[in-house]
Design an enzyme around this catalytic site. Structure first.
Site, PDB file in Angstrom:
ATOM      1  N   GLY A 264       0.847  -1.207   0.000  1.00 44.64           N
ATOM      2  CA  GLY A 264       0.000   0.000   0.000  1.00 44.64           C
ATOM      3  C   GLY A 264       0.866   1.233   0.000  1.00 44.64           C
ATOM      4  O   GLY A 264       1.068   1.844  -1.023  1.00 44.64           O
ATOM      5  N   THR A 265       1.388   1.623   1.111  1.00 45.33           N
ATOM      6  CA  THR A 265       2.597   2.450   1.230  1.00 45.33           C
ATOM      7  C   THR A 265       2.553   3.955   1.208  1.00 45.33           C
ATOM      8  O   THR A 265       1.780   4.590   0.492  1.00 45.33           O
ATOM      9  CB  THR A 265       3.605   2.054   0.124  1.00 45.33           C
ATOM     10  OG1 THR A 265       3.856   0.681   0.217  1.00 45.33           O
ATOM     11  CG2 THR A 265       4.914   2.768   0.300  1.00 45.33           C
TER      12      THR A 265
END
Lengths: 280, 230
Positions: free
Chosen positions: B31-32
């Site tokens: 995701g990040t």
């Protein structure tokens, strides 16, 4: 390193997997379902698998149910696979993929170990597995937990079908992963003693067995330390078949007989064979 | 997702079995939120630590700051499998190149290797990478290689799904000529804001400082993140 596996018409097949038909199969399945039929599904191991690092090594755990959609195909299958004398691997996902992949790895690892002259390392197995799975872009549906003790220490890795890996002190995979992980997140501590660690893994797998439909039957454990491996097949059987509370047979004569007609059939006995069913 | 076979009009290629939950069928994605800032003498890089399969967090303490060489790191976002495979390949190529040259490699070389791979296989890959490090020729450098395979050097770069929420913060708070400590605070604050708002980012904040002297890694746990006013 990577090619589009569907676009190589000039190269002849050199053995191994071929996923050329996956696109065609997807279209066929869509057309079939419109008519009300469905293509045969690959047998998945539903599964709860888990691994933890404890004081002296790793403990791997798994349930033993293999499912064919909603039917239990195997009540006591082995999901903890041998890779090397000091490295074992739990497999979830498509049963055949997990089984074959781990067998291939066991073979490659032995050859590699003979070539290097050194006992195999867990990172080697993990790297070969991730590169194989990445090459097949997730078509090989096996999720694995690799654990072992080698010359560099104790290691535990998880590998997903697309080829990504995570290195953690405790891991769970499979459909029952969430149930098992909740047990780990609550009770895991670093450097646990053997007894406590075995109980923790057993409880995590039991959580999967009770709370996940795809997991069931027994708990298998595998304890790996520097000294050696202890494979505990059927360590615990939390889901025993229930015993009936009472007698439900009716005595002969409960139903009144009104008429009785006997018609003998003239048949010759050609062959007699008895096959016992394993209903244990 | 790179795994799903795209056929015109066909459904997503997944088993409809009830036994396998939705999240178990999805590809693992980082995701990040990732970020990198240049300063005089080095770079500061940062990332969150969440890896997701659908709505399940597969790893809550991921290390998305991957060493490529002694003084060169990459921040990974997108598909976990794709970025790990690319990083492994580039690490090998760069290590080989460095041995051939008999000198530490340039950050720009590493960035170019990433770009070559990400551009050539752009249809098959889902990877957004920030390459950052220090070399003798140009000092601290940050190069961004987003999805599609572009390569551009930037003094500050953000990436990943959480970056959308902090573009405003970064644009208004970045000044050139910040010190190492100021950069660290800047990155920590930006990551915190992104992690608060983006569902796919979270866990701990991992930071690293790369300079000529070496490497310094820090971890900021959830409860130690800089507090905001709300």
């Amino acid at each position: 390193i990577m090619m589009n596996i569907d676009q190589r018409p000039c190269e002849s097949q050199r053995g191994g997997f071929s996923f050329e038909n996956s696109r065609r199969n997807a279209m066929l399945e869509e057309n079939l379902s419109k008519l009300g039929y469905s293509a045969p599904k690959a047998r998945k191991t539903g599964t709860t698998i888990a691994g933890i690092m404890y004081k002296d090594g790793v403990i791997l755990g798994a349930d033993t149910r293999a499912t064919d959609d909603m039917v239990v195909a195997d009540k006591n299958c082995m999901k903890i696979h041998y890779i090397a004398p000091n490295i074992y691997c739990c497999g979830a996902g498509v049963a055949a993929d997990a089984e074959i992949t781990t067998q291939m790895m066991a073979s490659n690892v032995e050859l590699h170990s003979l070539s290097t002259g050194r006992p195999p390392m867990v990172v080697t197995v993990t790297r070969q597995l991730k590169q194989l799975l990445f090459r097949y872009q997730g078509h090989i549906g096996s999720s694995l937990i690799v654990g072992g003790v080698d010359a560099t220490g104790t290691h535990l890795y998880s590998i997903y079908p697309h080829g990504s890996t995570d290195k953690l002190p405790y891991l769970t995979m499979g459909s029952g992963a969430a149930a098992a992980m909740s047990v780990f997140e609550d009770r895991y501590k670093p450097n646990m003693e053997l007894k406590e660690a075995k109980t923790l893994v057993r409880d995590a797998i039991a959580a999967g067995i009770f709370c996940d439909l795809g997991s069931g039957s027994n708990v298998d454990l595998c304890v790996i330390t520097k000294a050696g491996v202890e494979y505990l097949r059927g360590y615990d059987q939390p889901a025993q078949k229930g015993r009936k509370q009472g007698e439900y047979k009716y005595k002969p004569g409960t139903t009144a007989v009104l008429t009785k007609t006997v018609t003998p059939l003239s048949l010759d006995l050609v062959e007699e064979a008895v096959h016992l069913m394993d209903t244990k | 997702m790179a795994a799903s076979v795209a056929v015109a009009g066909a459904q997503h290629l997944s088993s409809v079995s009830d036994l396998v939950p939705d999240w178990a069928r999805q590809e693992v994605s980082t995701g990040t939120t990732i970020m990198a800032v240049e300063f005089d003498g080095g770079v500061v890089i940062g990332a969150d630590s969440r890896t997701t399969t659908g709505a399940y967090i597969a790893n809550r303490v991921t290390d998305k700051l991957t060493p490529i060489h002694d003084r060169i790191f990459c921040c990974r976002s997108g598909s976990a499998a794709d970025t790990q495979a690319i990083a492994d390949a580039v690490t090998y190529q760069l290590g080989f190149h460095s041995i051939e040259l008999d000198e530490p490699p340039l950050v720009r070389t590493a960035a170019n290797l990433f770009k070559e791979m990400c551009y050539r296989y752009r249809e098959e890959l889902m990877a957004g990478i920030i390459v950052a490090g220090w070399d003798k020729r140009r000092g601290g450098q940050v190069y961004t290689v987003p999805m599609g395979g572009m390569l551009v050097r930037q003094p500050v770069s953000v990436g990943g799904s959480g970056s959308s929420y902090v573009y405003g913060f970064v644009d208004s708070n970045y000044r050139s000529g910040m010190s190492k400590e100021e950069c660290l605070r800047f990155v920590a604050e930006a990551l915190t804001l992104a992690m608060e708002r983006d569902g796919s980012s979270g866990g701990v904040a991992r930071l690293a400082v790369i300079t000529e002297e070496g490497l310094e890694r820090r971890v900021i746990l959830g409860n130690e993140l800089p507090k905001s006013t709300i």
